[in-house]
Design an enzyme around this catalytic site. Structure first.
Site, PDB file in Angstrom:
ATOM      1  CB  THR A  66      -4.353  -4.049   8.384  1.00  0.00           C
ATOM      2  OG1 THR A  66      -4.362  -3.521   9.720  1.00  0.00           O
ATOM      3  CG2 THR A  66      -3.008  -3.741   7.750  1.00  0.00           C
TER       4      THR A  66
ATOM      5  NE  ARG B 220       5.904  -5.057   5.076  1.00  0.00           N
ATOM      6  CZ  ARG B 220       4.912  -4.369   5.657  1.00  0.00           C
ATOM      7  NH1 ARG B 220       4.369  -4.822   6.777  1.00  0.00           N
ATOM      8  NH2 ARG B 220       4.471  -3.254   5.120  1.00  0.00           N
TER       9      ARG B 220
ATOM     10  CE  LYS C 149      -2.287  -1.609   3.614  1.00  0.00           C
ATOM     11  NZ  LYS C 149      -2.001  -3.068   3.583  1.00  0.00           N
ATOM     12  CB  THR C 150       3.791   2.318   2.025  1.00  0.00           C
ATOM     13  OG1 THR C 150       3.078   2.102   3.251  1.00  0.00           O
ATOM     14  CG2 THR C 150       4.638   3.570   2.151  1.00  0.00           C
TER      15      THR C 150
ATOM     16  CG  ASP D 191       0.558   2.384   7.319  1.00  0.00           C
ATOM     17  OD1 ASP D 191      -0.452   1.816   6.850  1.00  0.00           O
ATOM     18  OD2 ASP D 191       1.598   1.765   7.637  1.00  0.00           O
TER      19      ASP D 191
END
Length: 339
Positions: free
Chosen positions: A161, A220, A67-68, A112
């Site tokens: 999330t 990740r 997302k970032t 975030d």
């Protein structure tokens, strides 16, 4: 007021410094999420052609899916600055006002874990998102005055999330709402190969696929495993990672051929050995493993359920009947399992 530098990371218009961190800066470099990427490409290019700010956007999905990274790519494509902060860090309304007032026209503010913003800060965000202005109280007591502070047109990109934890008033103010899904193995395989290229090492196609299948559908995690396999290969004196070396490294890291880590296997083994496959309560399983139930529920169970090795029922957790023969054969006779 809290130092703004502690609240925000300003990546700049070029984002060149992120290249050294192996973060993609174009949509072509961003692998996976094909449909979502196509839609966001249209949104950003259209806004850029009109010389307007992008509509406010909400990105939600499990952690580690990018997302970032997507937000930084959008800033790079639109040639604007991006400021990144976290919802829990915005403790006071003054923190948010300081950040918003520093934004230039068409800049992007990325928050975030936006669902964790305090209520008072969230309410200030409403007028900022809709009218591009905020009301600030100056003074105290009877002499206090409300001053309307205009803001440059900006884009808020919120990431979360837990989309269900976002209040309805805040959610309704986002013009674009998109979900990021778990990655397929072929996309993760490409990401593994891309990461190896950034690290200056080579890896076989089957080796990259083995890492991809162990990454729980999350880039990740795939990149973390790549770095650990790189360490393992370096000790062996090679920068070329073969399939055999990859498998050896994964075993060393405690990851089996099914992509399960030791705690994944312990959950399944306990269900088989002590409950005949289940059902068993979450608290019971957590007590037997010495792990807190929230970690099991949020970290380990989703992957086991996607693999078809676990299911939730009103009576508790259990192994599906279709998976019992395979798992029984897998664990039976192995040291520490069903001896």
């Amino acid at each position: 007021m809290q130092d703004q530098n502690e609240l925000v990371m300003n990546l700049g218009s070029g984002l060149e410094e992120r290249v050294n961190d192996f973060v993609p800066t174009t949509f072509d470099d961003y692998l996976g999420q094909k449909k979502l990427k196509e839609k966001i490409t249209v949104y950003t290019q259209a806004a850029k052609m009109r010389s307007e700010s992008l509509d406010h956007m909400l990105l939600f999905g499990p952690p580690g899916l990018g997302k970032t990274t997507l937000a930084t790519i959008m800033a790079h494509v639109m040639e604007v600055n991006i400021k990144i902060c976290s919802g829990p860090m915005l403790e006071r309304t003054g923190d948010l006002v300081a950040i918003l007032s520093s934004l230039e026209s068409r800049d992007i503010l990325f928050i975030d874990e936006i669902h964790r913003m305090p209520i008072a800060v969230e309410e200030v965000m409403y007028s900022a998102m809709e009218q591009f202005c905020v009301d600030v109280i100056i003074g105290q007591g009877a002499g206090a005055q409300s001053v309307n502070v205009p803001l440059n047109a900006f884009t808020l990109i919120g990431a979360t999330t837990k989309s269900g934890s976002i209040s309805a008033p805040l959610r309704s103010r986002f013009g674009i709402t998109e979900r990021l899904d778990f990655y397929e193995s072929d996309s993760l395989q490409q990401i593994v190969q891309q990461s190896c290229g950034f690290l200056g090492i080579t890896i076989s196609g089957d080796g990259a696929l083995a890492i991809a299948q162990c990454s729980r559908g999350t880039p990740r995690i795939a990149k973390k495993i790549v770095r650990r396999v790189r360490d393992f290969a370096q000790i062996r004196g090679t920068s070329s990672i073969s399939t055999d070396l990859t498998n050896e490294a994964l075993i060393f890291l405690g990851i089996d051929s099914d992509g399960l880590c030791r705690l994944d296997n312990m959950i399944l083994e306990k269900l088989l050995a002590h409950f005949g496959g289940g059902p068993a309560g979450l608290e019971t399983i957590a007590s037997m493993l010495g792990e807190d139930k929230e970690t099991i529920e949020t970290v380990y169970e989703p992957f086991l359920m996607r693999k078809g090795y676990l299911e939730r029922t009103p009576r508790g957790r259990q192994i599906p009947q279709s998976a019992v023969p395979y798992l029984t054969k897998k664990y039976c006779g192995q040291q520490g399992f069903l001896d």
